[in-house]
Design an enzyme around this catalytic site. Structure first.
Site, short mmCIF file in Angstrom:
data_model
loop_
_atom_site.label_atom_id
_atom_site.label_comp_id
_atom_site.label_asym_id
_atom_site.label_seq_id
_atom_site.Cartn_x
_atom_site.Cartn_y
_atom_site.Cartn_z
N ARG A 183 0.82 -1.20 0.00
CA ARG A 183 0.00 0.00 0.00
C ARG A 183 0.86 1.26 0.00
O ARG A 183 1.86 1.32 0.72
CB ARG A 183 -0.89 -0.01 1.25
CG ARG A 183 -2.04 0.93 1.20
CD ARG A 183 -3.11 0.63 2.21
NE ARG A 183 -2.83 -0.50 3.07
CZ ARG A 183 -2.54 -0.37 4.36
NH1 ARG A 183 -2.44 0.80 4.92
NH2 ARG A 183 -2.34 -1.44 5.09
N SER A 221 -8.69 0.31 0.38
CA SER A 221 -9.57 0.04 1.52
C SER A 221 -10.13 1.35 2.08
O SER A 221 -10.82 2.06 1.38
CB SER A 221 -8.81 -0.76 2.58
OG SER A 221 -9.69 -1.14 3.62
N HIS A 222 -9.79 1.69 3.34
CA HIS A 222 -10.35 2.90 3.95
C HIS A 222 -9.31 4.02 4.04
O HIS A 222 -9.52 5.01 4.72
CB HIS A 222 -10.89 2.59 5.34
CG HIS A 222 -9.83 2.09 6.27
ND1 HIS A 222 -9.40 0.77 6.24
CD2 HIS A 222 -9.08 2.71 7.21
CE1 HIS A 222 -8.44 0.63 7.15
NE2 HIS A 222 -8.24 1.77 7.75
N LYS A 251 -4.12 -6.39 -2.31
CA LYS A 251 -4.32 -7.52 -1.41
C LYS A 251 -4.17 -8.76 -2.29
O LYS A 251 -4.76 -8.83 -3.37
CB LYS A 251 -5.71 -7.48 -0.78
CG LYS A 251 -5.88 -6.35 0.23
CD LYS A 251 -7.27 -6.34 0.85
CE LYS A 251 -7.37 -5.22 1.88
NZ LYS A 251 -8.74 -5.08 2.42
N ASP A 297 -17.08 -0.44 4.54
CA ASP A 297 -15.83 0.30 4.29
C ASP A 297 -15.61 0.41 2.77
O ASP A 297 -16.41 -0.09 1.97
CB ASP A 297 -14.64 -0.34 5.02
CG ASP A 297 -14.21 -1.66 4.39
OD1 ASP A 297 -15.03 -2.30 3.71
OD2 ASP A 297 -13.05 -2.05 4.59
N ASP A 302 -13.82 -0.96 0.51
CA ASP A 302 -13.72 -2.09 -0.43
C ASP A 302 -14.63 -3.25 -0.06
O ASP A 302 -14.57 -4.31 -0.67
CB ASP A 302 -12.26 -2.56 -0.58
CG ASP A 302 -11.69 -3.19 0.68
OD1 ASP A 302 -12.11 -2.79 1.79
OD2 ASP A 302 -10.81 -4.06 0.58
N ASP A 353 -15.03 -5.25 2.68
CA ASP A 353 -14.76 -6.44 3.49
C ASP A 353 -15.06 -6.24 4.98
O ASP A 353 -14.86 -7.13 5.78
CB ASP A 353 -13.33 -6.99 3.27
CG ASP A 353 -12.24 -5.96 3.53
OD1 ASP A 353 -12.54 -4.90 4.10
OD2 ASP A 353 -11.09 -6.22 3.14
N ARG A 354 -15.58 -5.03 5.34
CA ARG A 354 -15.92 -4.78 6.76
C ARG A 354 -17.33 -4.22 6.89
O ARG A 354 -17.80 -3.50 6.02
CB ARG A 354 -14.91 -3.80 7.39
CG ARG A 354 -13.51 -4.40 7.47
CD ARG A 354 -12.57 -3.55 8.28
NE ARG A 354 -12.35 -2.26 7.67
CZ ARG A 354 -12.39 -1.10 8.34
NH1 ARG A 354 -12.68 -1.07 9.62
NH2 ARG A 354 -12.14 0.02 7.71
N HIS A 361 -13.84 -7.02 10.28
CA HIS A 361 -13.74 -8.18 9.38
C HIS A 361 -14.46 -9.37 10.03
O HIS A 361 -14.15 -9.71 11.17
CB HIS A 361 -12.27 -8.56 9.15
CG HIS A 361 -11.47 -7.53 8.41
ND1 HIS A 361 -11.40 -7.49 7.04
CD2 HIS A 361 -10.72 -6.50 8.85
CE1 HIS A 361 -10.63 -6.49 6.66
NE2 HIS A 361 -10.20 -5.87 7.74
#
Length: 458
Positions: free
Chosen positions: A15, A103-104, A113, A237, A239, A241-242, A324
């Site tokens: 990242r 992501s965030h 990822k 979030d 992307d 995943d949360r 997650h």
């Protein structure tokens, strides 16, 4: 060709800041390294996807060129949520994928990822990619490029399995992240009435940051629940995943309490199953899991560590404080905010007052996650290692060191652990009452003040 900055190779992913530490040239080299590693693992094709960030298309193209130059085929699934990329890797039988997502993180960030042959790359495996680039240790070849639309198969897979007992009336806040393209569709197909907040995908995130772990990002959901007849709020979030959850009265149900509900549901069907939770989670989880006939397993924080622990222990459900949630029962064992939202609604649709059910879950007095900022990368790990050797906590029942220091008292716990993504110490405190909470914080204040000059956040 320059080796990309070592700072972008993190514990769970790669990242960096687009155009600075993460360029198209860096993405192509990373693609070549991933493709070369895929050759070693006998992988023939890798699925690639991207979230809604503006830099996504350019980075996917460069990454794909790199993967193909190493002789590996690329299947591009386009703009998707991260769990849809994982799903595609299972559905298309590659068991390998790279998701281009920030992501965030702020809009100028992006990253990768990665999963190869069913293993989520983390720690040493990510550092090995950098080493490959440094040594120019690349395989050569000409991989093919194909595209595939995974959305319909993903939505169909969830809706064919999850059935709500009644129509739910919900608020969905996607914070302009990529879940906005899929979450409202999914929940309407499950029979919900959906009030959308910020569901148009916009990589500049003009409204609020897509991070449901921070209370300020849930204020719009709280307001919508107060002003409308919606009964529950879900937030995602950047992307997907949360998951964030808010009850009708504006109470945030943090992920460790969400896990109580999921654990009780899974254990009804599978008595004796293992349930995994991370070191940041409430101490009320273990007794709750045991009460419901399950076996609690505490694990290091980090989605890749939890996925590894699921494989190792055969646990059927897992979760971590950041949001997650991982279902192995009826699903694939990866973290998926949209699927977790659907599973939550399946349980809540069985009662007339979902907020009452959620608010009745065991609760205690706790702090949010607090961050003690260190001067530079690595300082946080050094400090924790030093404290693990020397720190004394009077009146503690147990000191758990699987991930930093989690100090258990008869009436609460305190946690200090090194973040794997930024140079901070993550702190969290929980107790039966405010006095106990202050006492535990005092113990940690004393221990930390004796070991660092950094300004304490509590």
């Amino acid at each position: 060709m320059h080796t990309p900055s070592k700072d972008i190779f993190k514990a769970y992913d790669i990242r960096g800041v687009v155009g600075k530490t993460l360029t198209a040239e860096a993405a192509e080299l990373i693609g070549r390294a991933i493709g070369s590693e895929a050759q070693v693992r006998n992988v023939k094709a890798i699925v690639v996807g991207r979230d809604g960030r503006l830099s996504g298309p350019e980075l996917v193209e460069a990454l794909s060129n790199g993967i193909r130059a190493a002789g590996i085929d690329v299947i591009d699934v386009g703009r998707v949520a991260t769990p849809m990329l994982y799903f595609a890797a299972y559905k298309l039988e590659t068991l390998s994928g790279v998701m281009v997502t920030g992501s965030h993180n702020p809009p100028d960030y992006n990253g990768f990822k990665m999963m190869l042959a069913g293993e989520t790359l983390a720690g040493d495996a990510i550092q090995a990619l950098r080493q490959r680039i440094k040594e120019k240790n690349f395989s050569e070849g000409e991989g093919r490029y194909d595209t595939y639309d995974i959305a319909e198969a993903y939505l169909e897979r969830i809706t064919s399995d999850i059935k709500l007992s009644r129509q739910m009336n919900i608020v969905v806040d996607c914070g302009n992240g990529v879940p906005g393209a899929f979450a409202p569709v999914l929940f309407r197909r499950l029979g919900c009435r959906v009030r959308e907040l910020f569901c148009d995908v916009d990589g500049t995130f003009p409204n609020h940051h897509p991070d449901p772990a921070k209370p300020e990002n849930l204020q719009d959901v709280i307001e919508a629940l107060a002003k409308t007849d919606s009964e529950i709020g879900l937030a995602f979030d950047g992307d997907g995943d949360r998951l964030g959850v808010v009850t009708k009265d504006g109470t945030i149900i943090w992920p460790d309490r969400q896990l109580m509900l999921f654990a009780a549901d899974v254990l009804e069907r599978h008595p004796g199953a293992k349930v995994i939770y991370d070191v940041k989670s409430t101490r009320l989880l273990a007794p709750w899991i045991r009460e419901h006939g399950g076996e609690p397993v505490m694990c290091r924080t980090g989605h890749s560590f939890i996925k590894a622990a699921i494989k190792e222990t055969g646990a059927l459900v897992a979760g971590e404080m950041s949001g997650h949630v991982f279902f192995k029962e009826r699903w694939y064992g990866f973290d998926d905010g949209l699927y977790a939202g659907a599973r939550l609604l399946e349980v809540l649709s069985q009662v007339d007052n979902p907020s009452e059910l959620l608010n009745a879950l065991p609760n205690s007095v706790s702090t949010p996650e607090l961050n003690l900022k260190m001067a530079k990368e690595g300082d946080n790990h050094e400090l924790i290692a030093k404290l693990q050797e020397t720190a004394q906590f009077d009146g503690a029942d147990e000191v758990i060191t699987i991930d930093g220091l989690r100090v258990e008292y008869p009436d609460g716990f305190g946690l200090a652990r090194a973040s794997n993504t930024t140079p901070v110490i993550v702190l969290r405190f929980e107790a039966d009452n405010k006095d106990a909470l202050e006492r535990i914080k005092g113990d940690f204040r004393k221990v930390l003040a004796s070991a660092t000059d950094a300004k304490l956040p509590f």
